[in-house]
Motif scaffolding. Structure first.
Motif, PDB file in Angstrom:
ATOM      1  N   ASN A   5      46.144  44.034  49.206  1.00  0.00           N
ATOM      2  CA  ASN A   5      45.989  43.485  47.539  1.00  0.00           C
ATOM      3  C   ASN A   5      44.517  43.110  47.787  1.00  0.00           C
ATOM      4  O   ASN A   5      44.262  41.937  47.663  1.00  0.00           O
ATOM      5  N   GLY A   7      42.158  43.126  45.310  1.00  0.00           N
ATOM      6  CA  GLY A   7      41.817  42.371  44.096  1.00  0.00           C
ATOM      7  C   GLY A   7      42.219  41.037  44.156  1.00  0.00           C
ATOM      8  O   GLY A   7      41.285  39.925  43.734  1.00  0.00           O
ATOM      9  N   GLU A   8      43.308  40.630  44.666  1.00  0.00           N
ATOM     10  CA  GLU A   8      43.839  39.457  44.698  1.00  0.00           C
ATOM     11  C   GLU A   8      42.894  38.575  45.866  1.00  0.00           C
ATOM     12  O   GLU A   8      42.704  37.442  45.467  1.00  0.00           O
ATOM     13  N   LYS A   9      42.658  39.312  46.881  1.00  0.00           N
ATOM     14  CA  LYS A   9      41.687  38.550  48.175  1.00  0.00           C
ATOM     15  C   LYS A   9      40.448  38.290  47.243  1.00  0.00           C
ATOM     16  O   LYS A   9      40.123  37.361  47.518  1.00  0.00           O
ATOM     17  N   ARG A  11      39.691  37.791  44.184  1.00  0.00           N
ATOM     18  CA  ARG A  11      39.724  36.543  43.356  1.00  0.00           C
ATOM     19  C   ARG A  11      39.758  35.179  44.156  1.00  0.00           C
ATOM     20  O   ARG A  11      39.422  34.336  43.815  1.00  0.00           O
ATOM     21  N   ASP A  12      41.043  35.477  45.277  1.00  0.00           N
ATOM     22  CA  ASP A  12      41.140  34.217  46.009  1.00  0.00           C
ATOM     23  C   ASP A  12      39.871  33.481  46.712  1.00  0.00           C
ATOM     24  O   ASP A  12      39.591  32.292  46.526  1.00  0.00           O
ATOM     25  N   THR A  15      37.533  32.228  43.765  1.00  0.00           N
ATOM     26  CA  THR A  15      37.931  30.755  43.123  1.00  0.00           C
ATOM     27  C   THR A  15      38.086  29.660  44.285  1.00  0.00           C
ATOM     28  O   THR A  15      37.658  28.501  43.730  1.00  0.00           O
ATOM     29  N   GLU A  39      39.706  42.743  40.451  1.00  0.00           N
ATOM     30  CA  GLU A  39      40.707  41.681  40.676  1.00  0.00           C
ATOM     31  C   GLU A  39      41.837  41.880  40.026  1.00  0.00           C
ATOM     32  O   GLU A  39      42.961  41.247  40.767  1.00  0.00           O
ATOM     33  N   ASN A  40      42.069  42.507  38.919  1.00  0.00           N
ATOM     34  CA  ASN A  40      43.434  42.836  38.552  1.00  0.00           C
ATOM     35  C   ASN A  40      44.045  44.174  38.973  1.00  0.00           C
ATOM     36  O   ASN A  40      44.940  44.519  38.543  1.00  0.00           O
ATOM     37  N   ASN A  41      43.251  44.744  40.104  1.00  0.00           N
ATOM     38  CA  ASN A  41      43.963  45.960  40.787  1.00  0.00           C
ATOM     39  C   ASN A  41      44.168  47.091  39.830  1.00  0.00           C
ATOM     40  O   ASN A  41      44.832  47.867  40.083  1.00  0.00           O
TER      41      ASN A  41
END
Length: 183
Positions: A5, A7-9, A11-12, A15, A39-41
Motif C-alpha cells: 500500500n 499511498g498509505e506509506k 501518507r504515514d 504526517t 495517498e488514497n490509492n
C-alpha cells in the motif's frame, strides 16, 4: 507478488514528519490533487513521482517497499520479486534481495525500448555496481555518456548523478547492487 500500500506509506511518512500535503506536493513537483490521489490509492505513481516524493520526505525510495514485519526467508523465488514500475510503460525494478535491512541490495532493472531511468540525472548515497545482462544502453554519468554492451559492468561512486538511456528497439536488462541500500 506481494501487495504494498504505497499511498498509505506516503501518507504515514508525510504526517509523521508534520509536512502538509501541499508542502510535500511542492517539494515533489506534483499537484496537491495528484499527491492526494496517490495517498488514497486512486492512482499509481510513476517511479519518477515516487523518487520525487521520497526526496521531498528526505527518505530513501526503498522505504515505501519495506515490509513491516521481519522476514525470515533468505530466498526470493522466481516470480516473487517486489516490483517497482509498470511493465512496458517505464523502467521496472525487481528487488532481488529478500529485504533491504542488510548492508547491500540487489535489483534487476528492465529498461523498455526507447526509455530512460529518469528525466534528469540523479545521484544517491550508495555506491553502485551494475552489470548489463542483455542489450545495449548508454549511461549519463555526471555529464559523460558511456555506451555499455551485454557483459559490461560499471561502478558508480556514491552521490554521482547518473541516468540510464535505452535508445535501442529492444529491452535492456541490468543487474545492480547498491551499498548501503538506498533504493
Amino acid at each position: 507478488m506481494e501487495e504494498i500500500n504505497i499511498g498509505e506509506k506516503v501518507r504515514d511518512f508525510r504526517t509523521s514528519r508534520g509536512i502538509s500535503l501541499r508542502d510535500l506536493a511542492v517539494k515533489a513537483e506534483l499537484s496537491a490533487s495528484m499527491l492526494s490521489q496517490i495517498e488514497n490509492n486512486t492512482v499509481n505513481p510513476s517511479i519518477n513521482a515516487l523518487k520525487n516524493i521520497a526526496h521531498g520526505l528526505d527518505i530513501p525510495l526503498y522505504m515505501f517497499f519495506k515490509e513491516e514485519e521481519n522476514r525470515d526467508s533468505l530466498i526470493v523465488r522466481k516470480g516473487e520479486y517486489r516490483i517497482i514500475g509498470r511493465v512496458g510503460e517505464e523502467v521496472q525494478y525487481k528487488l532481488l534481495t529478500a529485504d533491504v535491512t542488510g548492508m547491500i541490495e540487489c535489483c534487476l532493472m528492465d529498461i523498455p525500448a526507447r526509455k530512460s531511468s529518469a528525466e534528469e540525472i540523479h545521484g544517491h548515497i550508495g555506491e553502485e555496481v551494475a552489470y548489463i545482462i542483455h542489450g545495449e544502453t548508454d549511461i549519463n554519468l555526471n555529464g559523460a555518456i558511456y555506451h555499455l554492451c551485454e557483459g559490461d559492468a560499471i561502478k558508480i561512486p556514491p552521490k554521482t548523478p547518473h541516468r540510464w538511456i535505452n535508445d535501442s528497439d529492444q529491452e535492456v536488462n541490468v543487474i545492480f547492487s547498491i551499498t548501503p541500500p538506498s533504493f
